[in-house]
Write an enzyme that holds these catalytic residues in place. Structure first.
Site, short mmCIF file in Angstrom:
data_model
loop_
_atom_site.label_atom_id
_atom_site.label_comp_id
_atom_site.label_asym_id
_atom_site.label_seq_id
_atom_site.Cartn_x
_atom_site.Cartn_y
_atom_site.Cartn_z
N ARG A 168 0.84 -1.21 0.00
CA ARG A 168 0.00 0.00 0.00
C ARG A 168 0.87 1.25 0.00
O ARG A 168 0.60 2.23 0.71
CB ARG A 168 -0.95 0.04 1.21
CG ARG A 168 -1.94 -1.07 1.28
CD ARG A 168 -2.92 -1.10 0.11
NE ARG A 168 -3.72 -2.29 0.19
CZ ARG A 168 -3.33 -3.47 -0.31
NH1 ARG A 168 -2.18 -3.57 -0.96
NH2 ARG A 168 -4.10 -4.53 -0.19
N SER A 243 -10.58 -0.11 3.96
CA SER A 243 -9.71 -0.33 5.13
C SER A 243 -9.14 1.01 5.58
O SER A 243 -8.50 1.70 4.80
CB SER A 243 -8.54 -1.24 4.76
OG SER A 243 -9.02 -2.44 4.25
N GLU A 339 -4.22 3.88 6.29
CA GLU A 339 -4.06 3.67 4.85
C GLU A 339 -4.71 4.85 4.12
O GLU A 339 -4.27 5.28 3.06
CB GLU A 339 -4.76 2.35 4.46
CG GLU A 339 -4.67 2.04 2.99
CD GLU A 339 -5.44 0.79 2.59
OE1 GLU A 339 -5.29 -0.26 3.24
OE2 GLU A 339 -6.20 0.88 1.61
C1 LIG Z 1 -15.36 0.02 -0.08
C2 LIG Z 1 -13.90 0.24 -0.40
C3 LIG Z 1 -13.08 -0.85 -0.64
C4 LIG Z 1 -11.72 -0.67 -0.92
N1 LIG Z 1 -10.94 -1.76 -1.17
C5 LIG Z 1 -9.62 -1.61 -1.47
C6 LIG Z 1 -8.80 -2.75 -1.73
O1 LIG Z 1 -9.27 -3.89 -1.72
N2 LIG Z 1 -7.50 -2.55 -2.01
C7 LIG Z 1 -6.95 -1.29 -2.05
O2 LIG Z 1 -5.75 -1.19 -2.32
N3 LIG Z 1 -7.71 -0.19 -1.81
C8 LIG Z 1 -9.02 -0.32 -1.52
N4 LIG Z 1 -9.80 0.80 -1.27
C9 LIG Z 1 -9.18 2.12 -1.29
C10 LIG Z 1 -9.35 2.86 -2.65
O3 LIG Z 1 -10.35 2.29 -3.41
C11 LIG Z 1 -8.06 2.87 -3.46
O4 LIG Z 1 -7.00 3.41 -2.72
C12 LIG Z 1 -8.20 3.67 -4.77
O5 LIG Z 1 -7.07 3.49 -5.58
C13 LIG Z 1 -8.40 5.16 -4.52
O6 LIG Z 1 -8.77 5.74 -5.75
P1 LIG Z 1 -9.45 7.15 -5.82
O7 LIG Z 1 -9.49 7.54 -7.27
O8 LIG Z 1 -10.75 7.14 -5.12
O9 LIG Z 1 -8.39 8.06 -5.06
P2 LIG Z 1 -8.65 9.30 -4.09
O10 LIG Z 1 -9.28 8.81 -2.83
O11 LIG Z 1 -9.32 10.39 -4.80
O12 LIG Z 1 -7.14 9.72 -3.79
C14 LIG Z 1 -6.30 8.88 -3.04
C15 LIG Z 1 -4.88 9.48 -3.04
O13 LIG Z 1 -4.35 9.42 -4.37
C16 LIG Z 1 -4.03 10.72 -4.85
N5 LIG Z 1 -4.42 10.77 -6.27
C17 LIG Z 1 -5.62 10.44 -6.80
N6 LIG Z 1 -5.57 10.55 -8.15
C18 LIG Z 1 -4.34 10.96 -8.46
C19 LIG Z 1 -3.67 11.26 -9.70
N7 LIG Z 1 -4.28 11.15 -10.88
N8 LIG Z 1 -2.38 11.71 -9.64
C20 LIG Z 1 -1.74 11.82 -8.44
N9 LIG Z 1 -2.30 11.55 -7.26
C21 LIG Z 1 -3.59 11.11 -7.28
C22 LIG Z 1 -4.83 11.68 -4.00
O14 LIG Z 1 -4.20 12.95 -3.95
C23 LIG Z 1 -4.84 10.96 -2.66
O15 LIG Z 1 -3.65 11.22 -1.96
C24 LIG Z 1 -11.17 0.66 -0.99
C25 LIG Z 1 -12.01 1.75 -0.75
C26 LIG Z 1 -13.36 1.55 -0.47
C27 LIG Z 1 -14.24 2.75 -0.25
#
Ligand SMILES: Cc1cc2nc3c(=O)[nH]c(=O)nc-3n(C[C@H](O)[C@H](O)[C@H](O)COP(=O)(O)OP(=O)(O)OC[C@H]3O[C@@H](n4cnc5c(N)ncnc54)[C@H](O)[C@@H]3O)c2cc1C
Length: 344
Positions: A168, A243, A339
């Protein structure tokens, strides 16, 4: 909204984060192309402060009011840029929905990505924390990504080694935090001889239950979706960010000491003297599973997920998470690390 730059003021982000926290961005720009980033930079937009880059908002905890401008990543497009007998290189814009990319690949018979079905969020965010589930991390299928570097004001690319992926974790959460805007991600997927990752306990159990022998990528894809739907709360129904904490990785010596007191403490040795301990187990034993304080609680069937029962503020969620950290630290001497990204 300014027509020329797309800059909007005082934008509410409540519907743009899965914890459903009320938050306001003083300045908000929807980014739909690489050239838009360069134009904003030319106009001095990034001179004073680095913006906050927002994807699908599924891994963030927002404060009531952000202090920096928000760039919402909406660059689209999915294209196969290389195709040989065995594999393809598939390039996707940062704003594409991650699960839709997984579904598209599986439908085309492309393998390697199926274990990562139903992870919320965008393609651009996936490498930031090296998303992983059911025995696979994006690192395993990653080829390269492209970024706009807000400091050097140039476009550049990173290969797997340069991303310094960890559990992660990546260079974008550490040395280069906040500096790189990911614009696209390229993955290598298999066309034949798919490597099936089915050793994860819950997957094995599901495949046995449905008597699926020699599963293919579609079987794994459907199994992962079914397991996730049965275990994790749907953010559309109850606010959460998945998580909340990482699973702590502790020294074997500390693990053995804990085991003499907690006979059933689960642990997964990594073979190098470290042991990964499920944070959910620690939180449950500390008495925080399904607990609710005001508008915030842990999910009843998964203690690692903090939920917003409605109307919670970012501060309430953060305070709640700190109480869990304290309880786990007092009982086990283990520090839980979030995380979820805490954004002020
Ligand atoms: C129900 C649920 C289940 C989940 N299960 C998992 C799992 O099984 N495994 C796992 O690893 N994660 C899991 N996650 C966490 C999440 O889905 C991941 O971390 C996902 O990659 C976040 O994507 P996002 O676009 O929503 O990012 P955001 O929440 O919008 O951003 C997360 C971080 O990434 C940065 N960021 C976003 N986009 C960019 C970009 N284009 N360039 C640079 N920085 C950027 C942001 O600044 C921030 O720091 C889960 C979340 C939920 C709600």
């Amino acid at each position: 909204m300014s027509q020329k730059t797309g800059i909007q003021k005082e934008v509410t982000l409540t519907h743009l984060n899965t914890l459903r926290l009320h938050s306001v961005a003083p300045v908000f720009i929807n980014i739909t192309s690489e050239s838009q980033l360069r134009d904003l930079d030319k106009n001095g937009f990034f001179n004073d402060q680095l913006p906050f880059v927002l994807g699908g908002g599924s891994n963030i905890l927002l404060s009531d009011r952000l202090s920096v401008p928000v760039l919402k990543m909406s660059i689209s497009g999915v294209e196969i840029i290389e195709d040989d007998d065995k594999s393809v290189l598939i390039k996707a814009g940062a704003g594409e929905n991650w699960h839709e990319l997984v579904a598209y690949a599986v439908k085309k018979g492309l393998g390697g990505i199926e274990n990562l079905a139903l992870i919320p969020g965008t393609v651009g965010a996936a490498p930031i924390q090296n998303i992983g589930a059911y025995g696979v991390e994006i690192e395993n299928l990653f080829s390269s990504l492209e970024v706009y570097d807000l400091k050097s004001k140039t476009f550049r690319s990173f290969n797997t080694e340069e991303c310094k992926f960890g559990y992660r974790d990546s260079i974008f959460k550490r040395e280069l935090k906040g500096q790189m805007v990911v614009t696209s991600v390229t993955l290598r997927l298999t066309k034949v001889n798919h490597v099936i990752h089915d050793s994860y306990f819950a997957l094995k159990e599901y495949l046995n239950q449905y008597k699926i022998q020699n599963p293919g990528i579609e079987d794994i894809y459907h199994a992962v979706i079914a397991i996730r739907q049965s275990k994790l709360p749907d953010p559309a129904e109850i606010g959460n960010a998945g998580s909340f904490f990482k699973n702590p990785v502790i020294e074997k010596k500390q693990y053995d000491e804990l085991r003499s007191q907690w006979e059933k403490i689960p642990g997964y040795p990594d073979g190098t003297g470290w042991v990964k301990v499920p944070a959910a187990w620690l939180i449950e034993k500390a008495g925080w599973k399904g607990l609710r304080l005001g508008n915030v609680g842990t999910y009843e069937s998964q203690a690692l997920v903090i939920v917003n029962h409605g109307g919670a503020t970012g501060k309430e969620v953060l305070d709640f998470s700190k109480k869990i950290q304290q309880a786990v630290s007092e009982l086990f001497g283990i520090d839980l690390i979030p995380e979820v990204n805490i954004i002020q």
